[in-house]
Design an enzyme around this catalytic site. Structure first.
Site, PDB file in Angstrom:
ATOM      1  CB  SER A 142     110.881  32.187  63.928  1.00 59.23           C
ATOM      2  OG  SER A 142     110.913  30.799  65.053  1.00 59.23           O
ATOM      3  CE1 TYR A 155     105.607  32.507  66.336  1.00 59.76           C
ATOM      4  CE2 TYR A 155     106.757  30.441  66.498  1.00 59.76           C
ATOM      5  CZ  TYR A 155     106.867  31.241  66.270  1.00 59.76           C
ATOM      6  OH  TYR A 155     107.567  32.431  67.067  1.00 59.76           O
TER       7      TYR A 155
END
Length: 269
Positions: A142, A155
């Site tokens: 990501s 995260y």
């Protein structure tokens, strides 16, 4: 080897980017091994994909939050005599909120899913691929891994690991016919935000969320071309480029503003 004898193993294949990737592999006549927690959702996905493309779809219901689960997936694949030609590590989750307030066990589960499962599955299948000098791996990371992530600290950190890990092992196997690709999407219209309890975040409520089908297409094309990394979406490419020249404390503050609850959420309640 004809494509109809090839297998792609995809984690998190019942929804979002993983599902869209599964459809692309099926269209190219790859047989599939799809991994997720819910057997009912796996069966439904398998039925759709096999009906649409006439390929074989094998389901493996495993909870990758469990430490033993990734190795169990590999062992089940080997026991079935399946040679995995493409591994797609896609399954991942996040948790929204202040680090000191979030549940520790939940965050450790996220580290297990986002990092440990990737490492175990990659280790097992990469050994086989290098031994036969053939194979591809797609690790879904990501752009979160490129910037500090207040209110999603764990995260963002896991995705930084995935990108760095992918780039390192790609270098280690550069003299083989095995390629390893990292896919870096931005915020995408999936169930991720619901699972992370961050549907009220400004990034989600006011942002321009990406299309998972477009993200999957970018990743699939990069994988098949043997590219090392692809950032999906022009705006995401710009964001990553800017973050590389702006001081980290400013990047973190800007990200904090995007992560904070939207004004719309308070007025709608």
């Amino acid at each position: 080897m004809p494509n109809n004898q090839k297998y792609a193993l995809i984690t998190g294949a019942t929804s979002g980017i993983g599902y869209e990737l599964a459809k692309l592999f099926a269209q190219d006549q790859y047989n599939l091994v799809i991994v997720a927690r819910n057997q009912e959702e796996l069966d439904e996905t398998a039925s759709q994909l096999s009906h649409q493309s006439g390929i074989e779809v094998i389901t493996i219901a495993k909870d990758l939050f469990r430490k033993e689960a990734p190795l169990e997936v590999y062992e089940e694949v080997k026991a079935r005599g399946i040679q995995v030609n493409v591994l797609v590590n896609d399954a991942g989750q996040g948790q929204y909120g202040e680090f000191i307030e979030n549940d520790l066990n939940r965050e450790l589960d996220i580290i297990q899913l986002n990092i440990v499962a990737y490492v175990v599955l990659t280790k097992c299948f990469l050994k086989d691929m290098v031994a036969r000098n053939e194979g591809k791996i797609l690790n879904v990371s990501s752009i979160a891994g490129e910037v500090p992530g207040p209110l999603q600290a764990v995260y963002h950190a896991t995705k930084a690991f995935v990108t760095s890990f992918t780039e390192a092992i790609r270098n280690e196997v550069k003299d083989t016919q095995v390629t390893i690709t990292a896919l870096l999407p931005g915020a995408t219209e999936t169930d991720f935000f619901n699972k992370a309890d961050m549907e009220d975040a400004k990034l989600v409520r006011e942002g321009n969320l990406g299309d998972p089908a477009k993200v999957a297409k970018d990743g699939y094309e990069a994988l098949m071309s043997g590219k090392d990394k692809v950032v999906s979406g022009l705006l995401n490419k710009v964001q990553v480029a800017i973050s590389n020249v702006i001081p980290d404390n400013i990047v973190a503050e800007n990200m904090r503003k995007q992560m904070e609850p939207s004004d719309k959420s308070s007025t709608e309640k």
